[in-house]
Design a protein around this motif. Structure first.
Motif, PDB file in Angstrom:
ATOM      1  N   ARG A  18       5.787  36.231  11.786  1.00 60.82           N
ATOM      2  CA  ARG A  18       5.897  35.073  10.885  1.00 60.82           C
ATOM      3  C   ARG A  18       4.854  34.011  11.253  1.00 60.82           C
ATOM      4  NH1 ARG A  18      11.166  31.196  10.260  1.00 60.82           N
ATOM      5  NH2 ARG A  18      10.178  29.666   8.909  1.00 60.82           N
ATOM      6  N   ALA A  19       4.690  33.745  12.535  1.00 64.67           N
ATOM      7  CA  ALA A  19       3.681  32.764  12.972  1.00 64.67           C
ATOM      8  C   ALA A  19       2.285  33.222  12.562  1.00 64.67           C
ATOM      9  CB  ALA A  19       3.757  32.562  14.480  1.00 64.67           C
ATOM     10  N   GLU A  20       1.975  34.494  12.739  1.00 67.32           N
ATOM     11  CA  GLU A  20       0.669  35.027  12.354  1.00 67.32           C
ATOM     12  C   GLU A  20       0.461  34.930  10.850  1.00 67.32           C
ATOM     13  OE1 GLU A  20       0.500  38.953  14.015  1.00 67.32           O
ATOM     14  OE2 GLU A  20       0.497  38.180  16.063  1.00 67.32           O
ATOM     15  N   GLU A  22       1.511  32.688   9.002  1.00 65.66           N
ATOM     16  CA  GLU A  22       1.269  31.283   8.678  1.00 65.66           C
ATOM     17  C   GLU A  22      -0.027  30.769   9.331  1.00 65.66           C
ATOM     18  OE1 GLU A  22       4.678  28.770   9.083  1.00 65.66           O
ATOM     19  OE2 GLU A  22       6.012  30.284   8.267  1.00 65.66           O
ATOM     20  N   ARG A  23      -0.920  31.689   9.658  1.00 64.31           N
ATOM     21  CA  ARG A  23      -2.220  31.373  10.261  1.00 64.31           C
ATOM     22  C   ARG A  23      -2.103  30.746  11.645  1.00 64.31           C
ATOM     23  NH1 ARG A  23      -2.117  28.562   5.915  1.00 64.31           N
ATOM     24  NH2 ARG A  23      -2.969  26.712   6.877  1.00 64.31           N
ATOM     25  N   GLY A  24      -1.042  31.090  12.357  1.00 65.68           N
ATOM     26  CA  GLY A  24      -0.847  30.618  13.718  1.00 65.68           C
ATOM     27  C   GLY A  24      -0.799  31.804  14.660  1.00 65.68           C
ATOM     28  N   SER A  45       1.617  22.724  17.632  1.00 65.05           N
ATOM     29  CA  SER A  45       0.533  22.725  16.657  1.00 65.05           C
ATOM     30  C   SER A  45      -0.729  22.289  17.382  1.00 65.05           C
ATOM     31  CB  SER A  45       0.839  21.789  15.497  1.00 65.05           C
ATOM     32  OG  SER A  45      -0.197  21.862  14.538  1.00 65.05           O
ATOM     33  N   LEU A  97       5.294  29.418  19.741  1.00 62.10           N
ATOM     34  CA  LEU A  97       4.657  29.597  18.443  1.00 62.10           C
ATOM     35  C   LEU A  97       3.771  28.381  18.183  1.00 62.10           C
ATOM     36  CD1 LEU A  97       7.757  30.736  16.345  1.00 62.10           C
ATOM     37  CD2 LEU A  97       6.077  32.187  17.504  1.00 62.10           C
ATOM     38  N   ASP A  98       2.487  28.619  17.980  1.00 61.99           N
ATOM     39  CA  ASP A  98       1.558  27.537  17.652  1.00 61.99           C
ATOM     40  C   ASP A  98       1.157  27.750  16.202  1.00 61.99           C
ATOM     41  OD1 ASP A  98      -0.844  25.889  17.404  1.00 61.99           O
ATOM     42  OD2 ASP A  98      -0.692  25.699  19.583  1.00 61.99           O
ATOM     43  N   ILE A  99       1.594  26.837  15.345  1.00 58.99           N
ATOM     44  CA  ILE A  99       1.430  27.025  13.904  1.00 58.99           C
ATOM     45  C   ILE A  99       0.876  25.763  13.252  1.00 58.99           C
ATOM     46  CG2 ILE A  99       3.111  28.868  13.568  1.00 58.99           C
ATOM     47  CD1 ILE A  99       5.243  26.824  13.189  1.00 58.99           C
ATOM     48  N   PRO A 102       4.050  22.802  11.627  1.00 58.08           N
ATOM     49  CA  PRO A 102       5.301  22.981  12.375  1.00 58.08           C
ATOM     50  C   PRO A 102       6.510  22.340  11.713  1.00 58.08           C
ATOM     51  CG  PRO A 102       3.898  21.386  13.475  1.00 58.08           C
ATOM     52  CD  PRO A 102       3.085  21.995  12.362  1.00 58.08           C
ATOM     53  N   PHE A 105       7.875  24.754   9.166  1.00 53.48           N
ATOM     54  CA  PHE A 105       8.464  25.889   9.873  1.00 53.48           C
ATOM     55  C   PHE A 105       9.829  25.512  10.439  1.00 53.48           C
ATOM     56  CE2 PHE A 105       9.351  28.401  13.612  1.00 53.48           C
ATOM     57  CZ  PHE A 105       9.019  29.694  13.219  1.00 53.48           C
TER      58      PHE A 105
END
Length: 113
Positions: A18-20, A22-24, A45, A97-99, A102, A105
């Motif tokens: 899910r994080a990936e 969302e481009r994270g 973030s 998770l770095d998104i 945030p 999310f």
């Protein structure tokens, strides 16, 4: 499983995907019990801490809730807090998770239950 939850390792994998999506990106910092481990998310973030989310059992079932240090806490304080959590519960999955967005999310995750 009687409570209807996915095994922890499957849920951890889906959170990383899910994080990936969302481009994270995400990283498992500590692997807990593959089936029954609890999940603790460190949401960031661009490397800045935004929130910690933990799935906990409440009166209406399992739901994600905010826990731990406030947004913007320094890295050392966050590391000390997470270290204590892992020592207390070795079955805990600690996932960072770095998104990019945030707040969205967090809102979506906490409303899903």
């Amino acid at each position: 499983m009687s409570d209807g939850r996915l095994p922890a390792h499957l849920e951890a994998s889906s959170l990383l995907r899910r994080a990936e999506a969302e481009r994270g990106f995400g990283m498992i910092l500590h692997k807990g019990d593959a089936d029954r481990g609890s999940l603790l998310l460190l949401i960031a973030s661009r490397g800045v801490h935004c929130a910690c989310l933990e799935r906990a059992l409440g009166p209406t079932g399992y739901a994600w809730q905010a826990v731990g240090p406030a947004a913007g806490v320094d890295a050392q304080s966050l590391a000390e807090w997470t270290s204590k959590r892992v020592r207390f519960d070795e079955d805990l999955w600690l996932i960072e998770l770095d998104i990019p967005d945030p707040q969205r999310f967090i809102a979506e995750t906490t409303s899903e239950g």
